[in-house]
Scaffold this motif. Structure first.
Motif, PDB file in Angstrom:
ATOM      1  N   SER A 189       0.593  -1.316   0.065  1.00  0.00           N
ATOM      2  CA  SER A 189      -0.094   0.270  -0.073  1.00  0.00           C
ATOM      3  C   SER A 189       1.102   1.290  -0.095  1.00  0.00           C
ATOM      4  CB  SER A 189      -0.874   0.024   1.236  1.00  0.00           C
ATOM      5  OG  SER A 189      -1.639   1.379   1.290  1.00  0.00           O
ATOM      6  N   VAL A 190       0.249   2.228  -0.485  1.00  0.00           N
ATOM      7  CA  VAL A 190       0.872   3.810  -0.523  1.00  0.00           C
ATOM      8  C   VAL A 190       0.434   4.276   0.590  1.00  0.00           C
ATOM      9  CG1 VAL A 190      -0.803   5.156  -1.446  1.00  0.00           C
ATOM     10  CG2 VAL A 190       1.435   5.522  -2.043  1.00  0.00           C
ATOM     11  N   ALA A 191      -0.293   3.732   1.440  1.00  0.00           N
ATOM     12  CA  ALA A 191      -0.985   4.517   2.607  1.00  0.00           C
ATOM     13  C   ALA A 191      -0.218   3.900   3.861  1.00  0.00           C
ATOM     14  CB  ALA A 191      -2.396   4.395   2.801  1.00  0.00           C
ATOM     15  N   PRO A 192       0.794   4.427   4.713  1.00  0.00           N
ATOM     16  CA  PRO A 192       1.547   3.555   5.764  1.00  0.00           C
ATOM     17  C   PRO A 192       0.621   3.342   6.714  1.00  0.00           C
ATOM     18  CG  PRO A 192       2.253   5.936   5.393  1.00  0.00           C
ATOM     19  CD  PRO A 192       1.002   5.805   4.630  1.00  0.00           C
ATOM     20  N   GLU A 193      -0.791   3.598   7.036  1.00  0.00           N
ATOM     21  CA  GLU A 193      -1.584   3.112   8.082  1.00  0.00           C
ATOM     22  C   GLU A 193      -2.042   1.952   7.602  1.00  0.00           C
ATOM     23  OE1 GLU A 193      -1.431   6.209   6.483  1.00  0.00           O
ATOM     24  OE2 GLU A 193      -3.819   6.812   6.194  1.00  0.00           O
ATOM     25  N   VAL A 194      -2.038   1.212   6.504  1.00  0.00           N
ATOM     26  CA  VAL A 194      -2.599  -0.027   6.165  1.00  0.00           C
ATOM     27  C   VAL A 194      -1.983  -1.252   6.725  1.00  0.00           C
ATOM     28  CG1 VAL A 194      -3.565  -1.445   4.226  1.00  0.00           C
ATOM     29  CG2 VAL A 194      -3.526   1.307   3.794  1.00  0.00           C
ATOM     30  N   VAL A 195      -0.563  -0.652   6.868  1.00  0.00           N
ATOM     31  CA  VAL A 195       0.400  -1.777   7.636  1.00  0.00           C
ATOM     32  C   VAL A 195       0.218  -1.669   9.030  1.00  0.00           C
ATOM     33  CG1 VAL A 195       2.709  -2.485   8.150  1.00  0.00           C
ATOM     34  CG2 VAL A 195       1.714  -2.092   5.566  1.00  0.00           C
ATOM     35  N   GLN A 196      -0.322  -2.663   9.785  1.00  0.00           N
ATOM     36  CA  GLN A 196      -0.464  -2.608  11.337  1.00  0.00           C
ATOM     37  C   GLN A 196      -0.323  -3.799  11.793  1.00  0.00           C
ATOM     38  OE1 GLN A 196      -4.450  -1.021  11.424  1.00  0.00           O
ATOM     39  NE2 GLN A 196      -5.014  -2.045   9.627  1.00  0.00           N
ATOM     40  N   ALA A 197      -0.407  -3.622  13.253  1.00  0.00           N
ATOM     41  CA  ALA A 197      -0.435  -4.991  13.997  1.00  0.00           C
ATOM     42  C   ALA A 197      -1.306  -6.102  13.632  1.00  0.00           C
ATOM     43  CB  ALA A 197      -0.329  -4.679  15.484  1.00  0.00           C
ATOM     44  N   GLY A 198      -1.022  -7.399  13.936  1.00  0.00           N
ATOM     45  CA  GLY A 198      -1.876  -8.435  13.538  1.00  0.00           C
ATOM     46  C   GLY A 198      -2.121  -8.845  12.096  1.00  0.00           C
ATOM     47  N   GLU A 199      -3.107  -9.511  11.906  1.00  0.00           N
ATOM     48  CA  GLU A 199      -3.121  -9.926  10.353  1.00  0.00           C
ATOM     49  C   GLU A 199      -4.005  -9.049   9.474  1.00  0.00           C
ATOM     50  OE1 GLU A 199      -4.850 -13.825  10.575  1.00  0.00           O
ATOM     51  OE2 GLU A 199      -3.550 -14.732  11.954  1.00  0.00           O
ATOM     52  N   GLU A 200      -4.691  -8.140  10.017  1.00  0.00           N
ATOM     53  CA  GLU A 200      -5.552  -7.430   9.254  1.00  0.00           C
ATOM     54  C   GLU A 200      -4.539  -6.200   8.642  1.00  0.00           C
ATOM     55  OE1 GLU A 200      -9.230  -7.563   8.874  1.00  0.00           O
ATOM     56  OE2 GLU A 200      -8.242  -9.431   8.789  1.00  0.00           O
ATOM     57  N   SER A 201      -3.529  -6.684   7.833  1.00  0.00           N
ATOM     58  CA  SER A 201      -2.525  -5.896   7.350  1.00  0.00           C
ATOM     59  C   SER A 201      -2.000  -6.149   6.098  1.00  0.00           C
ATOM     60  CB  SER A 201      -1.356  -5.709   8.358  1.00  0.00           C
ATOM     61  OG  SER A 201      -0.157  -4.831   8.005  1.00  0.00           O
ATOM     62  N   ALA A 202      -1.391  -4.944   5.479  1.00  0.00           N
ATOM     63  CA  ALA A 202      -0.644  -5.386   4.293  1.00  0.00           C
ATOM     64  C   ALA A 202       0.566  -5.828   4.540  1.00  0.00           C
ATOM     65  CB  ALA A 202      -0.770  -3.913   3.168  1.00  0.00           C
ATOM     66  N   ALA A 203       1.330  -6.439   3.666  1.00  0.00           N
ATOM     67  CA  ALA A 203       2.589  -6.912   3.878  1.00  0.00           C
ATOM     68  C   ALA A 203       3.646  -5.686   4.275  1.00  0.00           C
ATOM     69  CB  ALA A 203       3.090  -7.719   2.824  1.00  0.00           C
ATOM     70  N   LEU A 204       3.423  -4.657   3.389  1.00  0.00           N
ATOM     71  CA  LEU A 204       4.440  -3.614   3.105  1.00  0.00           C
ATOM     72  C   LEU A 204       3.652  -2.334   2.661  1.00  0.00           C
ATOM     73  CD1 LEU A 204       7.694  -3.591   3.080  1.00  0.00           C
ATOM     74  CD2 LEU A 204       7.269  -3.529   0.523  1.00  0.00           C
ATOM     75  N   SER A 205       4.113  -1.298   3.275  1.00  0.00           N
ATOM     76  CA  SER A 205       3.560   0.035   2.738  1.00  0.00           C
ATOM     77  C   SER A 205       4.784   0.815   2.461  1.00  0.00           C
ATOM     78  CB  SER A 205       2.936   0.811   3.741  1.00  0.00           C
ATOM     79  OG  SER A 205       3.485   1.371   4.859  1.00  0.00           O
ATOM     80  N   ILE A 206       4.857   1.650   1.350  1.00  0.00           N
ATOM     81  CA  ILE A 206       5.699   2.508   0.800  1.00  0.00           C
ATOM     82  C   ILE A 206       5.206   3.794   0.523  1.00  0.00           C
ATOM     83  CG2 ILE A 206       7.451   2.650  -1.045  1.00  0.00           C
ATOM     84  CD1 ILE A 206       7.324  -0.300  -1.379  1.00  0.00           C
ATOM     85  N   GLY A 207       5.152   4.534   1.480  1.00  0.00           N
ATOM     86  CA  GLY A 207       4.146   6.062   1.045  1.00  0.00           C
ATOM     87  C   GLY A 207       5.031   7.222   1.782  1.00  0.00           C
ATOM     88  N   VAL A 208       4.034   7.972   2.152  1.00  0.00           N
ATOM     89  CA  VAL A 208       4.402   9.363   2.813  1.00  0.00           C
ATOM     90  C   VAL A 208       3.488   9.656   4.172  1.00  0.00           C
ATOM     91  CG1 VAL A 208       4.941  11.644   2.921  1.00  0.00           C
ATOM     92  CG2 VAL A 208       5.424  10.497   0.987  1.00  0.00           C
ATOM     93  N   SER A 209       4.038   9.659   5.172  1.00  0.00           N
ATOM     94  CA  SER A 209       3.167   9.914   6.480  1.00  0.00           C
ATOM     95  C   SER A 209       2.955  11.572   6.387  1.00  0.00           C
ATOM     96  CB  SER A 209       4.137   9.319   7.631  1.00  0.00           C
ATOM     97  OG  SER A 209       5.208   9.971   7.717  1.00  0.00           O
ATOM     98  N   PHE A 210       2.082  11.745   7.497  1.00  0.00           N
ATOM     99  CA  PHE A 210       1.653  13.082   7.644  1.00  0.00           C
ATOM    100  C   PHE A 210       3.187  13.822   8.363  1.00  0.00           C
ATOM    101  CE2 PHE A 210      -2.551  11.695   7.804  1.00  0.00           C
ATOM    102  CZ  PHE A 210      -2.971  11.985   6.606  1.00  0.00           C
ATOM    103  N   GLU A 211       3.706  12.839   9.274  1.00  0.00           N
ATOM    104  CA  GLU A 211       4.677  13.637  10.036  1.00  0.00           C
ATOM    105  C   GLU A 211       6.046  13.718   8.905  1.00  0.00           C
ATOM    106  OE1 GLU A 211       3.106  10.748  10.605  1.00  0.00           O
ATOM    107  OE2 GLU A 211       2.909  10.466  12.818  1.00  0.00           O
ATOM    108  N   SER A 212       6.171  12.723   8.077  1.00  0.00           N
ATOM    109  CA  SER A 212       7.540  13.068   7.251  1.00  0.00           C
ATOM    110  C   SER A 212       7.232  14.500   6.211  1.00  0.00           C
ATOM    111  CB  SER A 212       7.444  11.779   6.212  1.00  0.00           C
ATOM    112  OG  SER A 212       7.887  10.677   7.132  1.00  0.00           O
TER     113      SER A 212
END
Lengths: 748, 390
Positions: B291-314
């Protein structure tokens, strides 16, 4: 057969040995003080990478360094493990201290780009800039205490000093019962080799300690990067590209022989694929370190022992140069001792001091040879007289030339002693001036004064030699040739080794001290009533036009002799050190290269003179000498314009300087024989013609630095050398043509 | 008695404009406790809740003033503002800050600009796409230099001609989007033999389609990778659409990659799509979900394998670094090229990665600011390793 050298001779032998061995220990100690910080710097750089690895995820997240947690916990153990580490500081982008373990120091803006090392009066600072995602994030600064570094490097010094003292005492005791110079020299050489081995061994031990610490730091740096993988409970199948990471480490740290990730005693990842799946094995003799990782894994790094030996090799080379230089000092001193011993046997004692006096005079002059051109260039630039460096050398040789005739007249009137004494005092004063009054103008004046002093010294020594009993004149030539070249070799080698520790001022003061010893020796010279006739019968410059009427005289002077002198002062003494310095050579390396020139002259002079006497073909030797010098000079400059590896460039420069020395050795004596056979000799008499020639050829000395500077300015570093080589070759060919025509005319 | 005390305290809390440990002022301004601990926030005019004044605690009187112009309330802006405050707190000469909400009212915006100019403000931040849109639509140049923050890519939106040149105006642009070639580069790093990508988006989310789905599809096609766009019709039908469209898209990818070993699923920043991450994972099988959205990668199984994007903080840190350059005189606002975050924010979930046998390049592992371990537990958060991987 007489046994024993007497107390005075033994004392002189012991003192010479003490001087040489003390110098050896001092140079070795200097090497340790310079080499050890380099190892510590490399270690600190690797440790900085350890910390940088810990900071990397934080920076990758785009977070400011000021928000990094636990810096002290990571940095403090590294600082505490090294007594020389005064502090480890994490600085922000503006250089402010964010966190510090130990001493923080003052705000210092991080350097742009790569790692930087700089020195303050008390600290060696290794700074690793840290890049964040949005530009410079700050820097890690490792603050090393220079005093502590020096203390560690100095630890073997008392033992080595005691060894040197003991060996010098042994030489003294041996000299008490053995007066034969060859055996004494062998004892001296043995003492030198023993001391050199001990110094080299202590250096190797020191550097091995540094290399081992570096291996540890490198392995921990890598462990810091790979460690999280295991700490998170992941395994090697979860990621790929670790082999590339290890390979990158091996490439980035050129000294690393092998690097591997070992799991359960078996290599799981290695910079060489063939090692995977086998037990870890470091190359034989390598320095090895293993950094533990979670889950029983390890990072293993091996540094080959050659890292240590390469660093030691530089010292060994310096010691070899020092052995040659000390050998020459000892040979001169032992010669003095023998003559001192002969004194007891009834020989004339007044000439015993001649050889050491002349040797020391030249020694004092060449102590600064390895760095004087660079110093002159720097001083000239600072004074706004860019390009004026050659003036320093021209002024020296012009004053030398101008001093010859008054000195000759003075020695005829007052004798050799006052002339030599005055020359030595002038050289002492001239050597002290640059140390006491820095700046271009004092340097220029001091060198002119030194030139005048050396001119007086030469005439004084020559006059003393000419007053020697029968057979003395033969010895005069030997004293001049051996004294000059021996002094040049020893001076260039020792001065260039000392300048790194003592600085230019220190070496200038040593040169002044050596000149004062010459002055002391001069007091022992004869008053020279017998020499007046010779000295007074010297050449008259009014005879020069008649000499110039001879094609042989003029050809030898303008096409071979003066160009050879100009090449000595312009290339060897002035341009080559500047050129090599610009190519990154150190003063000590340049001094050692200059030694090669003198060795070449020494090697060639005797055989060339004998061959010329035997065959009567001095002209052929002059042609050979001119052509050889052209090739040598071209070789010195070639690497600057022809693409070569650094090894080839070094070999070319060494070969070029040596070949130029050999070539000049083929010119120095044969050119006198050639002039003695010229038309000028027929008109004026051989002694007058050759004496006039000796004066006239010094115009080459004077012109050399200016011509070389002009050629270098016009055609650049390497190009200038080729232009000069081409000009010398052209003149040599012209000489060959003139000589051939003259020979044909004579044959007809 | 206790109730009376509470009432008094509540009244004091409401009436006192200066609230040093406050995380929230008005109903639109909120910052995280970390920033609130560093800054003193108050309402300079208690009658105007749309204006908040901030000054670094225990710092001398600030020598410069900065305006941050909000269009409205947003949790994304809270994150951006928190990050800005942290960045300014670390500087040697932290400025005073006025955060002001112009409520998408151009007239109010103009008044704010006049006020900022009169007050000698050195710089302004244009927070959010709406503020940037208003600022760039004005005919006159902004009277003080502005840096955009937490706003969409200005290039596709026509606010600037390209990424490499400056605006030539008194505005320095930053982008919340990741450059397409950087995305492609990372996909190729993960799958060097990449053959097909299914790109999931929401056809109602125009910005996701225009600035994310289409550009990456075109870029992939240009390098010979089969790109199949899967667009759901909105949040309500997203799951059903995915059940229908994703298998079909994967079937199309099988034409170029029969085993689907060199294929990926790429989720754009469309909430309607990434809210269905569970369904997507199920439908994807062994095909890695990124995913391009960092929040799609999260704890547990309901997650993408990897995200490559830009966070609001960055993005906010980048905007802060642009502000430092303008304030220090290193560059004029109009000279700065579009600020694009690079390298991207990377997050990895190894539970997911292991399940589908995905090996992660070590360089991505090192660069990741968020990592979830083999059990799906947080192991690295905000670049900081958690004790014992947990």
């Amino acid at each position: 057969m007489r046994r024993g050298g007497g107390l005075r001779g033994a004392a002189a032998a012991g003192l010479t040995a003490l001087f040489s061995l003390a110098l050896l220990v001092y140079v070795g100690w200097g090497e340790a003080k310079r080499g050890w910080p380099r190892f510590v710097e490399e270690k600190a750089a690797a440790e900085a990478e350890v910390l940088a690895a810990a900071l990397a995820p934080h920076l990758a997240a785009g977070l400011p360094l000021s928000a990094f947690p636990g810096f002290a916990q990571i940095a403090e153990p590294i600082r505490a493990a090294d007594p020389a580490m005064a502090g480890i500081v994490l600085r922000g982008p503006e250089g402010r201290t964010l966190f510090a373990a130990g001493e923080a120091g003052e705000t210092a803006r991080p350097p742009p780009g790569a790692r930087e090392t700089r020195e303050t009066e008390t600290r060696l600072l290794v700074t690793l800039p840290l890049a964040g995602r949005f530009g410079a994030a700050g820097a890690l600064e490792f603050r090393l205490d220079r005093e502590a570094l020096a203390a560690r490097a100095s630890r073997p010094l008392p033992a080595l000093a005691a060894l040197a003292g003991g060996l010098a005492l042994a030489v003294f005791l041996y000299a008490l019962r053995e007066g034969r110079r060859r055996r004494l020299f062998a004892a001296f050489a043995a003492a030198f080799v023993i001391a050199a081995t001990a110094v080299t061994g202590s250096l190797a031990a020191l550097y091995a300690e540094g290399a081992a610490a570096r291996a540890k730091a490198i392995s921990e740096s890598l462990a810091g990067r790979v460690g999280p993988l295991f700490a998170y409970g992941l395994d090697l199948d979860d990621v790929n590209g670790l082999d590339a990471l290890l390979g990158e480490y091996a490439r980035a740290n050129a000294d690393v022989a092998a690097v591997g990730l070992v799991v359960g005693g078996v290599v799981a990842v290695h910079d060489e694929a063939g090692a995977v799946g086998r037990p870890w094995r470091a190359p034989p003799g390598a320095l090895e370190y293993r950094a533990p990782l979670p889950a029983g894994a390890e990072i293993a790094v091996a540094l080959p022992a050659t890292v240590v030996w390469r660093a030691v090799l530089r010292s060994v080379r310096n010691f070899a140069a020092l052995l040659i230089a000390s050998g020459l000092v000892a040979a001169t001193a032992f010669g003095f001792i023998r003559r001192g011993a002969e004194e007891e046997g009834g020989a004339d004692p007044r000439f015993a001091a001649l050889r050491p006096a002349f040797f020391l005079a030249v020694f004092a002059d060449f102590l600064t040879a390895g760095f004087l051109p660079q110093l002159a260039e720097r001083s000239a630039a600072e004074a706004g007289a860019s390009g004026g460096a050659s003036l320093v050398f021209s002024a020296y040789f012009a004053a030398f030339l101008l001093a010859l005739l008054p000195a000759t007249a003075l020695s005829a009137r007052l004798g050799a002693r006052p002339v030599t004494l005055l020359g030595a005092l002038l050289v002492a004063l001239a050597s002290a001036i640059p140390a006491l009054a820095p700046g271009f103008s004092p340097l220029l004046g001091a060198r002119a004064l030194a030139g005048a002093g050396q001119g007086l010294l030469l005439i004084g020594v020559q006059a003393a030699l000419l007053s020697a009993p029968p057979g003395g004149r033969t010895r005069a030539a030997a004293v001049i040739v051996l004294g000059f070249n021996g002094g040049m070799i020893a001076g260039a080698a020792i001065g260039s080794l000392l300048v790194a520790d003592l600085g230019a001022d220190g070496v200038f003061l040593i040169a002044a001290a050596a000149a004062l010893i010459v002055a002391a020796l001069a007091r022992a010279l004869p008053r020279l009533e017998v020499g007046r006739r010779d000295a007074g019968g010297g050449p008259r410059l009014a005879d020069l036009p008649r000499a110039f009427g001879s094609a042989g005289f003029l050809g030898a002077l303008l096409l071979v002799g003066a160009p050879a002198k100009a090449a000595l002062t312009g290339i060897i003494v002035f341009a080559a050190p500047l050129h090599l310095s610009a190519l990154g050579w150190t003063a000590e390396e340049i001094g050692q290269i200059l030694m090669l020139y003198a060795v070449g002259v020494l090697l060639a002079t005797g055989p060339a003179a004998r061959w010329a006497d035997r065959t009567g073909r001095a002209g052929a030797l002059l042609f050979l000498g001119g052509a050889g010098a052209a090739v040598g000079i071209a070789a010195i400059g070639a690497p600057a314009i022809v693409e070569t590896g650094s090894g080839a460039a070094t070999a070319l420069a060494l070969a070029g300087v040596f070949l130029t020395g050999l070539a000049h050795g083929c010119v120095n004596a044969p050119v006198i024989a050639y002039v003695a056979e010229s038309g000028a000799a027929a008109r004026l008499g051989a002694p007058t013609a050759t004496a006039l020639y000796r004066i006239a050829e010094r115009a080459g000395h004077v012109a050399g630095p200016g011509l070389a500077a002009a050629a270098l300015a016009a055609a650049g570093g390497g190009g200038g050398f080729l232009w000069i080589a081409g000009a010398i070759f052209g003149l040599t060919c012209l000489f060959g043509l003139v000589a051939a025509l003259a020979g044909r005319r004579a044959g007809a | 008695m206790r109730a009376a005390t509470l009432l008094i305290l509540l009244a004091l809390a409401i009436l006192t404009p200066r609230t040093e440990a406050s995380e929230r002022l008005g109903d639109w301004f909120r910052i995280a406790p970390e920033a609130a601990a560093l800054w003193v926030a108050d309402l300079p005019d208690p009658a105007d809740e749309m204006r908040v004044r901030l000054r670094l605690k225990d710092a001398p009187e600030p020598s410069r003033l900065i305006y941050v112009v909000y269009p409205r309330k947003s949790s994304a802006y809270d994150i951006a503002m928190t990050t800005l405050l942290e960045a300014f707190a670390a500087r040697a000469d932290p400025p005073g800050i006025i955060a002001v909400n112009f409520a998408k009212d151009p007239a109010r915006g103009e008044a704010i600009l006049r006020e900022a100019t009169a007050g000698g403000a050195a710089l302004g931040f244009a927070m959010g796409s709406e503020t940037v849109e208003w600022l760039t639509a004005r005919t006159a140049e902004p009277p003080l230099p502005f840096v955009t923050i937490c706003a969409k890519d200005p290039v596709p939106l026509g606010q600037i001609g390209g990424y490499r040149e400056g605006s030539g105006r008194n505005i320095a642009f930053t982008s919340l989007n990741l450059l397409v070639d950087v995305q492609v580069e990372h996909l190729k790093l993960l799958k060097p033999g990449l053959k097909g990508v299914a790109i999931l988006t929401d056809q109602k989310n125009v910005s996701a389609v225009e600035t994310q789905a289409r550009p990456i599809a075109e870029a992939l096609r240009q390098i010979g990778v089969e790109a199949v766009e899967v667009a759901v019709r909105g949040p309500e039908t997203a799951r059903a659409d995915l059940e229908r469209l994703l298998p079909a898209a994967l079937e199309r990818l099988r034409a170029v990659d029969p085993e689907l070993r060199e294929s990926l699923i790429w989720i754009t920043g469309a909430t309607a799509v990434f809210a269905e991450i569970g369904a997507i994972n199920r439908l994807a099988g062994v095909v890695p979900v990124l995913s391009v959205a960092p929040e799609v990668v999260q704890a547990g199984e309901e997650s993408a394998a990897l995200s490559i994007g830009v966070s609001f903080e960055s993005n906010a840190r980048l905007a802060a670094s642009y502000a430092f350059k303008v304030l220090s005189g290193e560059a004029a606002a109009g000279e700065l090229p579009v600020g694009v975050v690079s390298p991207p924010d990377i997050a990895i979930n190894f539970l997911h990665a292991r399940r589908i046998g995905l090996s992660i390049p070590f360089s991505l592992f090192e660069a990741a600011s968020a990592i979830y371990g083999p059990e799906g537990e947080p192991a690295r958060v905000n670049g900081r390793s958690l004790p014992q991987g947990g």
